[in-house]
Each structure stands twice: as C-alpha cells, then as structure tokens.
Design a protein around this motif. Structure first.
Motif, short mmCIF file in Angstrom:
data_model
loop_
_atom_site.label_atom_id
_atom_site.label_comp_id
_atom_site.label_asym_id
_atom_site.label_seq_id
_atom_site.Cartn_x
_atom_site.Cartn_y
_atom_site.Cartn_z
N GLU A 43 -31.50 21.98 0.40
CA GLU A 43 -31.32 20.62 0.89
C GLU A 43 -30.11 20.52 1.81
N VAL A 44 -29.04 21.22 1.44
CA VAL A 44 -27.85 21.24 2.31
C VAL A 44 -28.19 21.87 3.65
N ASP A 45 -28.88 23.00 3.61
CA ASP A 45 -29.26 23.69 4.84
C ASP A 45 -30.12 22.80 5.73
N TYR A 46 -31.03 22.07 5.13
CA TYR A 46 -31.89 21.15 5.86
C TYR A 46 -31.07 20.10 6.59
N ALA A 47 -30.10 19.51 5.88
CA ALA A 47 -29.25 18.48 6.49
C ALA A 47 -28.42 19.06 7.63
N VAL A 48 -27.87 20.23 7.40
CA VAL A 48 -27.03 20.87 8.42
C VAL A 48 -27.84 21.16 9.68
N LYS A 49 -29.02 21.76 9.51
CA LYS A 49 -29.83 22.15 10.66
C LYS A 49 -30.37 20.93 11.42
N ALA A 50 -30.48 19.80 10.74
CA ALA A 50 -30.93 18.58 11.42
C ALA A 50 -29.82 17.91 12.22
N GLY A 51 -28.57 18.37 12.01
CA GLY A 51 -27.47 17.85 12.79
C GLY A 51 -26.50 16.95 12.06
N HIS B 114 -17.86 27.10 0.65
CA HIS B 114 -17.74 28.35 1.41
C HIS B 114 -19.04 28.73 2.12
N LYS B 115 -20.18 28.33 1.56
CA LYS B 115 -21.46 28.69 2.19
C LYS B 115 -21.81 27.79 3.36
N PHE B 116 -21.41 26.51 3.29
CA PHE B 116 -21.84 25.56 4.32
C PHE B 116 -20.70 24.79 4.98
N VAL B 117 -19.79 24.24 4.18
CA VAL B 117 -18.79 23.32 4.73
C VAL B 117 -17.89 24.02 5.73
N VAL B 118 -17.36 25.18 5.36
CA VAL B 118 -16.47 25.91 6.27
C VAL B 118 -17.22 26.48 7.47
N PRO B 119 -18.33 27.20 7.29
CA PRO B 119 -19.00 27.77 8.45
C PRO B 119 -19.50 26.75 9.46
N TYR B 120 -19.92 25.57 8.98
CA TYR B 120 -20.48 24.56 9.88
C TYR B 120 -19.52 23.42 10.16
N ASN B 121 -18.29 23.55 9.69
CA ASN B 121 -17.24 22.56 9.96
C ASN B 121 -17.70 21.15 9.58
N LEU B 122 -18.21 21.03 8.36
CA LEU B 122 -18.73 19.75 7.88
C LEU B 122 -17.64 18.93 7.18
N ASP B 123 -17.81 17.61 7.22
CA ASP B 123 -17.06 16.77 6.30
C ASP B 123 -17.71 16.91 4.92
N PHE B 124 -16.86 16.93 3.89
CA PHE B 124 -17.35 17.22 2.56
C PHE B 124 -17.07 16.04 1.64
N GLU B 125 -18.14 15.45 1.13
CA GLU B 125 -18.01 14.45 0.08
C GLU B 125 -18.62 15.00 -1.19
N ILE B 126 -17.96 14.75 -2.30
CA ILE B 126 -18.47 15.19 -3.60
C ILE B 126 -18.73 13.97 -4.46
N SER B 127 -19.92 13.92 -5.02
CA SER B 127 -20.29 12.84 -5.92
C SER B 127 -20.14 13.34 -7.36
N MET B 128 -19.11 12.81 -8.04
CA MET B 128 -18.95 13.12 -9.46
C MET B 128 -19.30 11.91 -10.31
N ASP B 129 -20.07 10.98 -9.72
CA ASP B 129 -20.37 9.73 -10.41
C ASP B 129 -21.70 9.75 -11.14
N GLU B 130 -22.35 10.91 -11.15
CA GLU B 130 -23.65 10.99 -11.81
C GLU B 130 -23.47 11.25 -13.31
N THR B 131 -22.76 10.34 -13.96
CA THR B 131 -22.46 10.47 -15.38
C THR B 131 -22.89 9.20 -16.10
N ILE B 132 -22.96 9.31 -17.43
CA ILE B 132 -23.39 8.15 -18.22
C ILE B 132 -22.21 7.27 -18.62
N VAL B 133 -20.99 7.76 -18.41
CA VAL B 133 -19.80 6.98 -18.72
C VAL B 133 -18.88 7.00 -17.50
N PRO B 134 -18.00 6.00 -17.37
CA PRO B 134 -17.09 5.98 -16.23
C PRO B 134 -16.19 7.21 -16.19
#
Length: 525
Positions: free
Chosen positions: A186-194, A276-296
C-alpha cells in the motif's frame, strides 16, 4: 471553440502584461493563465448545458509542445497551439514546466490541513478558500478503503487535485497523502502514484488486547520478553520522571512501562522499517497513526513512542495520538472539553520536545476543540484531517436540488447501516436516535444535514450509496454526480462555508462554535 479564436486569445493574453481582467473571451479561465516568456497556458471553460467542459490550452514552441497529448492543434508562426484533455499525460507535461503543480513536502509549513476530497470535485473551491490563509492544504488524502468504496485510484486522487491546483493558479504549495496505508504494497502504491507523504496506520502492529490484561498477566507477559529488552525498558523508564516543558512532565509507573512496551513497541519497530524502506529513499513526509487503540493515548504511551523513534533517529513530520474523548465521524467532539484541554497541553509538549506537530484524525466538524488546538499549538503548529465533510456537503446539494432523491438516499442508508458497522465507530444505530425514515419528507429533508445521528448514517454509507447496482446499472451514482456537476457553484458555496468554520476557529478568528455557525450557516440554508 474555434482554434483561431484561441490564437487570438493567446495574443490578447500576451499583450495584457499580466492584467487579465478585461479579456474579451469569457471562456478563458483567468486564474489558470500562466505565461512563461512567450509561451501561454490556461484552462478553457466551455458551457455544456448546466455543466462546464474543461480543456487545457497550450501555446509553445513547436519543438517543446510534443510533450502534450493534443486533441486539436494549429500552427501560428513558430509556435503551436494545442488543445488537450485534463489527463495524466498533460498533467505530467505541466509539472515539467511548473513545479508548483506537483504535490510537495509539508516541511516548513507550520499549519497543514487535510481535505480528503472523496469525489474528486471539491479542490477548486477549497483552494479559493485557502488562498492567503497561511495553511498548506493536503488536497489528495484517501485511504485504501475510501478508494475501494469510491472506485477511484490513488492516481485519480492526485490528478484531480493537481488539475485543480493548476486551474486555480495556486502556487503556494500543496500535499498528497497516502492515507492510512498499512503494509508495504500500500505504501509503494501511494509513492508510485505521486503522494508526497504517507500516514502509516499501525493497526496491525498495535496490540490492543494488552489493555484488557490484569496486572499479573501484564507483568508475566512483559517479563517473558528477552531479558535484555526488559532490562533496557526498566532502566530507561521505570519510576522515571521526564520534564518536557514548564507545564508538562511524564511519569512512568510499572504499568505504564509494561503497557507502553507491549501495546506500542511493535509499531515503533514497524515504523522504523517503513521509514528506511520508503520515507528516506523517496523523501516523503512521514505521519504515524498511533490512534488505532481502544483507549486514549496516555502521556506515558506518547512519550515512550516518540522517545523510541528518537533513539532510532526518526522524527516524523506528524504523529496522531488517540486523544481523550470521542472523535466520531461527521459530528462534533464528544467528551469533557476541560479534560481535553489539560491533556492536549501534555501531548503538545511531547510533540514540541521531539520536534513534530500533532495530527488530529477524524477532524471533520470537531468545532468545540479547534479553538483549543489553535491556541495551545506552539512552534510546530498543527495538522488536522477532515474527509466526510465533502461528502455531506455534496448531499446538502442533493437535498436542496432533488429532495425526493435525498429522502430515498436516507431511507436506503438507514435500512442498510449494518453493512458498515465493521468499518466505523459511531453512535447512530438503527435502533437508536437517528430519525426514522418515515418521519422524513421533502419538506424537512434538509434537517438531516444538521442532525448528528442522521449525519453519521449518511456519512458512513457513502460507498454503499455510490456502488449500489441493479441489473448491472448504478442505482444512485450517475444521478448523484449529474446533480453535483449541474450545481457545482452551490456545492462550492456549501463546501467553503463549512470548512471556513474549521479554519476560523483554528486560526483564532473566532472563539466559539456558536460564533462560526452564526457567521456561516445562514449561507447554507
């Protein structure tokens, strides 16, 4: 349009020296005009019934213009004028000439706002609203689930946004988000789409089941880890206090350490792999979602996650905790506002300490907390994600123009809500407080768009509405899009009134939900 008339238009543009207010041809969309030396580019608007047919017009040296996919062309001295479709080939040709047409990094932008246009026709209106606001729009922002439910591709999303950027002459920068990508393909798909950024959804690496363990079970599971890991985590965090600002500190109890490690450390390791596999080689902005939890997300959870990333040399552009309270789709924040503010102070201090901005997910319509977010966010600013707003404002157009169809859409959504219960957390259940379909008619159908439960029913059912087929034909999709295209100006008005409510509160131009509603909602009745 006659080609010779377009040649005349080009010469008039060149003679105007940048002032296009008095052009004789109303079909030339003035915000789109770009002049590079003696080369000219613009979008042509031609009336086609109630709708507008759009074409790209390019006037360039003969040797260069071959980059474009021409539908028609004509020679003019040493130049060639071509008329082409708003397609992928022509967009890439424009990107070669105008770098601002391409999505770019959010780095250096203090305030960024995700718009998540699911339908592909909201970006023009949004760009007109964002001009001069000092906020970078993330126009393209779709999850894989949203792509599947709307029958669009990541390329479609980027192109629809990119063409709007050129059409509106928006040179201030925009971003494209491969939203909630969960695995490498899915990451590769997003990267290759631009896409210029990705939001890594760590759902599959976050262990929610840990929150349900007893203290003894938690302790046993933690101590079953490799002895070196247990030693490291205890020495680093156990009974430690971390002063992160004048207003905020974090303390780690035994339970804090063990839960933080067992719930989140797998996600930290996975984020490192993706980095290391995608963000650095493709110079992407990186957001991480740690909100997929059942508690705050507790301050200890957040600090642990950020500190472990820091140890690995990773600073995301944005990180999304799960804030206290409920951020359900399409309605305002549910919870204690004072507690939200107290806890936001700590989360913001952690983000500032480690050098990133907080991301507020499911941000559509959370009018009660925007003033707090805008006031408390410091040097790195904020990122707010919205998505459902566009769809619901489109339905507002349907309700206004064809109330009978809107009654039908609501009944279908209400009766089939079980189809989406696995995808969304929401309060509007068929046996709950959502308006019963039999109470809705063409006279009161507009009230659905101001009722929280009805909004949730309609918001969550967008894929089912658009994809419903009978006898191999769409039941609603074609009618829906025709109405929207026939009434684009009305849709634009609804879109911008609602997003303006969000922005005014975030930017401190208004203090309360009531204030912005009084300002904008009369325009959408």
């Amino acid at each position: 349009m006659e080609l010779q008339q377009l040649v005349t238009d080009v010469h008039e543009i060149l003679a105007a020296n940048g002032d296009y207010t008095n052009l004789s041809d109303a079909a030339v969309y003035q915000p789109s005009i770009q002049v590079d030396r003696k080369n000219v580019y613009f979008i042509l608007h031609e009336a086609n019934g109630k709708q507008v047919a759009k074409s790209l017009v390019v006037y360039e040296d003969r040797a260069q213009v071959a980059d474009f996919d021409a539908r028609e062309s004509v020679q003019d001295a040493n130049k060639t004028l071509v008329v082409g479709d708003l397609n992928e080939t022509n967009w890439h040709a424009l990107v070669k000439r105008f770098a601002w047409v391409k999505p770019t990094s959010r780095h250096g932008y203090k305030y960024t706002f995700g718009l998540g246009d699911r339908l592909g026709n909201a970006s023009n209106a949004h760009l007109r609203l964002f001009k001069g606001r000092g906020i970078m729009p993330v126009l393209a922002q779709q999850s894989i689930r949203e792509l599947l439910l709307t029958n669009r591709t990541e390329t479609d999303v980027v192109l629809d946004a990119g063409w709007a950027v050129f059409e509106e002459g928006y040179t201030d920068g925009w971003a494209a988000d491969g939203d909630h990508v969960k695995n490498p393909h899915e990451v590769d798909y997003a990267v290759k789409a631009g896409c210029s950024m990705i939001t890594l959804d760590c759902t599959e690496k976050i262990h929610n089941e840990i929150a349900d363990l007893s203290d003894d079970e938690l302790d046993a599971k933690f101590n079953a880890l490799d002895v070196d890991l247990v030693k490291y985590f205890n020495e680093t965090y156990l009974d430690k206090d971390f002063q992160i600002s004048d207003q905020a500190s974090v303390h780690f109890s035994k339970k804090d350490v063990e839960q933080s490690v067992l719930i989140f450390f797998g996600a930290v390791e996975y984020a490192e792999f993706i980095y290391h596999k995608f963000v650095v080689p493709y110079n992407l902005d990186f957001e991480i979602s740690m909100d997929e939890t059942i508690v705050p997300t507790t301050p200890a959870n957040h600090y642990f996650f950020a500190n472990e990333l820091h140890r690995k040399g990773i600073t995301p552009e944005t990180l999304a905790p799960k804030f206290y309270g409920e951020f359900q789709k399409a309605i305002d924040y549910i919870g204690d506002i004072d507690r939200f503010e107290r806890e936001y102070v700590v989360h913001e201090a952690i983000a500032e300490h480690f050098g990133y901005k907080l991301s507020i997910h499911s941000g559509s319509d959370k009018l009660s907390v925007y003033e707090i977010i805008g006031r408390l966010s410091k040097e790195h600013g904020w990122h707010v994600k919205t998505a459902g707003t566009n769809w619901l404002e489109a339905l507002r157009v349907i309700a206004h123009v064809d109330p009978k169809l809107m009654v039908e859409l609501y009944k279908f959504s209400y009766d089939n809500l079980d189809d989406v219960k696995a995808f969304y957390v929401f309060n509007a259940q068929t046996d709950g407080t959502a308006p019963k379909p039999e109470t809705i008619n063409t006279d009161n159908v507009m009230t659905l768009l101001s009722d929280d439960d009805a909004r949730q029913v309609l918001h969550t059912m967008y894929g089912s509405i658009l994809n419903l087929q009978k006898s191999y034909r769409y039941v609603y999709r074609d009618r829906f899009f025709k109405i929207l295209k026939d009434h684009q100006a009305l849709y634009d008005k609804y879109l911008n009134a609602h997003i303006a409510e969000h922005l005014d509160l975030l930017q401190g131009l208004a203090k309360t939900k009531a204030e912005v509603q009084a300002k904008y909602e009369p325009t959408i009745q």
